[in-house]
Design an enzyme around this catalytic site. Sequence first.
Site, PDB file in Angstrom:
ATOM      1  N   TRP A   1      -4.770  14.286 -14.263  1.00 24.10           N
ATOM      2  CA  TRP A   1      -6.190  13.971 -14.305  1.00 24.10           C
ATOM      3  C   TRP A   1      -6.485  13.302 -13.234  1.00 24.10           C
ATOM      4  O   TRP A   1      -7.745  13.572 -12.702  1.00 24.10           O
ATOM      5  CB  TRP A   1      -6.838  13.794 -15.694  1.00 24.10           C
ATOM      6  CG  TRP A   1      -6.175  14.674 -16.623  1.00 24.10           C
ATOM      7  CD1 TRP A   1      -5.324  14.727 -17.530  1.00 24.10           C
ATOM      8  CD2 TRP A   1      -6.445  16.329 -16.861  1.00 24.10           C
ATOM      9  NE1 TRP A   1      -5.157  16.173 -18.380  1.00 24.10           N
ATOM     10  CE2 TRP A   1      -6.021  17.023 -17.814  1.00 24.10           C
ATOM     11  CE3 TRP A   1      -7.546  17.104 -15.999  1.00 24.10           C
ATOM     12  CZ2 TRP A   1      -5.890  18.145 -18.031  1.00 24.10           C
ATOM     13  CZ3 TRP A   1      -7.692  18.292 -16.444  1.00 24.10           C
ATOM     14  CH2 TRP A   1      -6.974  19.096 -17.290  1.00 24.10           C
TER      15      TRP A   1
ATOM     16  N   ASP B   1     -12.706   7.615 -17.175  1.00 24.26           N
ATOM     17  CA  ASP B   1     -12.546   8.892 -17.477  1.00 24.26           C
ATOM     18  C   ASP B   1     -11.784   8.974 -19.168  1.00 24.26           C
ATOM     19  O   ASP B   1     -10.438   8.645 -19.316  1.00 24.26           O
ATOM     20  CB  ASP B   1     -11.793   9.926 -16.564  1.00 24.26           C
ATOM     21  CG  ASP B   1     -11.473  11.255 -17.254  1.00 24.26           C
ATOM     22  OD1 ASP B   1     -11.964  11.485 -18.659  1.00 24.26           O
ATOM     23  OD2 ASP B   1     -10.866  12.111 -16.556  1.00 24.26           O
TER      24      ASP B   1
ATOM     25  N   LYS C   1     -11.924  16.958 -27.209  1.00 23.93           N
ATOM     26  CA  LYS C   1     -10.591  16.548 -27.661  1.00 23.93           C
ATOM     27  C   LYS C   1     -11.024  15.310 -28.896  1.00 23.93           C
ATOM     28  O   LYS C   1     -10.503  15.711 -29.878  1.00 23.93           O
ATOM     29  CB  LYS C   1      -9.754  15.534 -26.680  1.00 23.93           C
ATOM     30  CG  LYS C   1      -9.145  16.350 -25.389  1.00 23.93           C
ATOM     31  CD  LYS C   1      -8.788  15.846 -24.523  1.00 23.93           C
ATOM     32  CE  LYS C   1      -8.386  16.553 -22.988  1.00 23.93           C
ATOM     33  NZ  LYS C   1      -7.492  17.642 -23.107  1.00 23.93           N
TER      34      LYS C   1
END
Lengths: 372, 372
Positions: free
Chosen positions: B114, B183, B207
């Site tokens: 990511w 993030d 999530k």
Amino acid sequence: METTSDVRPAPRVKRIYNFSPGPAMLPEPVLEQAQEDLWSLGDTGIGILEHSHRGAAFAAVLADAEARCRRLAGLGDEWAVLFLQGGATLQFAMVPMNFLSPGTTADYLHTGAWTRKAIAYARAYGDVHLAFDGESCAFDHVPEPAEIALSAEPVYAWYCSNNTIAGTQYPSPPEVAAPLICDASSDVFGRPLPVAGHAMVIAGAQKNLGPAGCTLVLARRDFLERARRDLPPILDYRQHDAKGSCLNTPPAFAIHVMGLVFRWLEEQGGLEAMARRNAAKAQLIYDAIDRSGGFYRAVARPGSRSSMNVTFRTPSADLDARFADEALAHDMSGLKGHRSVGGLRASIYNAFPPSGCRTLADFMDDFAARHG
Amino acid sequence: METTSDVRPAPRVKRIYNFSPGPAMLPEPVLEQAQEDLWSLGDTGIGILEHSHRGAAFAAVLADAEARCRRLAGLGDEWAVLFLQGGATLQFAMVPMNFLSPGTTADYLHTGAWTRKAIAYARAYGDVHLAFDGESCAFDHVPEPAEIALSAEPVYAWYCSNNTIAGTQYPSPPEVAAPLICDASSDVFGRPLPVAGHAMVIAGAQKNLGPAGCTLVLARRDFLERARRDLPPILDYRQHDAKGSCLNTPPAFAIHVMGLVFRWLEEQGGLEAMARRNAAKAQLIYDAIDRSGGFYRAVARPGSRSSMNVTFRTPSADLDARFADEALAHDMSGLKGHRSVGGLRASIYNAFPPSGCRTLADFMDDFAARHG
């Protein structure tokens, strides 16, 4: 964790006629299916909000939504069907970002608040030519062919097929010699979509297709090849197409509900049937305007009248407000016109039931009799 | 149109333990409330998908979600709380688009797939300095303080607090002398959020917070003032802040579900309680790894082990596959590791129930006994 089957008692709240300009009413069978699927998508034991977007269950949801969309719109493989995020507003930026550059010109047919916004976005990327400017007529109609004047070599021509605020709608797409891009956010799939003349059709879902948070983008793949190559992937149509709308986690629930709406549209007989149904719905209200002996005044010119947003006025702003208040007391909400123009507006997208239009027309007759 | 109250029989499908890395399990009381609200939000007679985003009912939904978010994270008015679209991936572009320009440098702490994606996006806008590069250790840990080397004057420093693929998590935020951007897509609100040291925290909802299709962006307003001024409004944080997340039609349903999750988090005792609960859940699985006598091998180094994604391997890829298949037969889905690394992964975000972790740990013991 719920592990046994049981029966869930759910006394239902009575639903009202919701004339909201968007987000707007959805078909009740769609809502009922979505309720079930929140708990478990089919017999997977996992709800639609909770499935991995890389798993088989969601892949089937996405494939079904795309297939139904292609059938409804009559799209072959030369078309990309994308489910994106960011609303039509992000499209206002993405289209010029991809296709317009300094020294090139895009043409816009200016028919109201939504094209004004699109035009403002485009001006940051290149030249904009107004091929029609409806400001002078207060946007009371969409252009006749003779009113359209394209620039010499536009990279595309943009129009908005239905204008929610003025209540105008193109009876058919403008005929122009340029790649045609349609913002169909407020009438998509409310009638047959003549994609043949288009390079792209974009539509925020929240009026005719489903929940807010998903934008349907139909794009000719040969047109997408003209896009610039140096954009971040998330703003690059070709990248979204290459990844089948799964470049990143897609708005899975909105896509699922859109698929359910597409199924419902097919069950209703498809887009020809929807066009007939929507025209008849709108006619009920336009007839009430026309038979009121001048008490109600339609905002849009005949020939440009929308079947999605019927805009009208009583003799005064006070009576407009009273109309909206009394209607609400009769379980009809959302009839106030857009704050920028006032008046009254009945938004009656695909899922809005004909019975609601009859109820409104009856109320209009009664209100005019009492206040005329 | 449904106009009478009735009782809806809804035999429930048995739900399974869903270890999906995201979208992921949501609290069942949240799903039940969302089911009701699809039909009618409270007694409005209009479902949550159908309410105008400019109306009072949705305004209350949005205000409630924001207020609960502020309480959970301890955010004062110096922070903007934004509900945006486009996922964390659009943030990978928006952050450098707003704050990085040619000739300036942003620092990235590279800890997995990511951050790799975020770095690739940033490089289009300015210079990127890798203040830590975890490639050489196969991302098996997050950096110790001594492993971090900032550039001279970074416009911001970016890190990913939890790495879903490797299964690593910062025990606490990196201490760096630069505006820190986190993030937090995969561990937001899984433990207290130490916003004090941060300029921004971004988190895709799917999530720990709710449905796919909404991104929570927390941003210090004084930091936002540093952004460039010539961006299209839809890509400009200050414009979203000025319009209270309603610059255009927001992803209303996702925001509503996030608000319900925030309420559930408060009912669970808030973020301190969630941290204890999540640590205990993860420990059940790490204990099963550690007591297996080497049959299972944890991927992440001690000290970097994630409480959200527990990554481990059996002695062979064949046994990994067999483990995932047998677990699925026992109603535990989603245990296959990410396709890029293989192995096994148990994603156990906030809403994943402790009983599922116990069930998995028991299964691990049994599987090791049979195959060890």
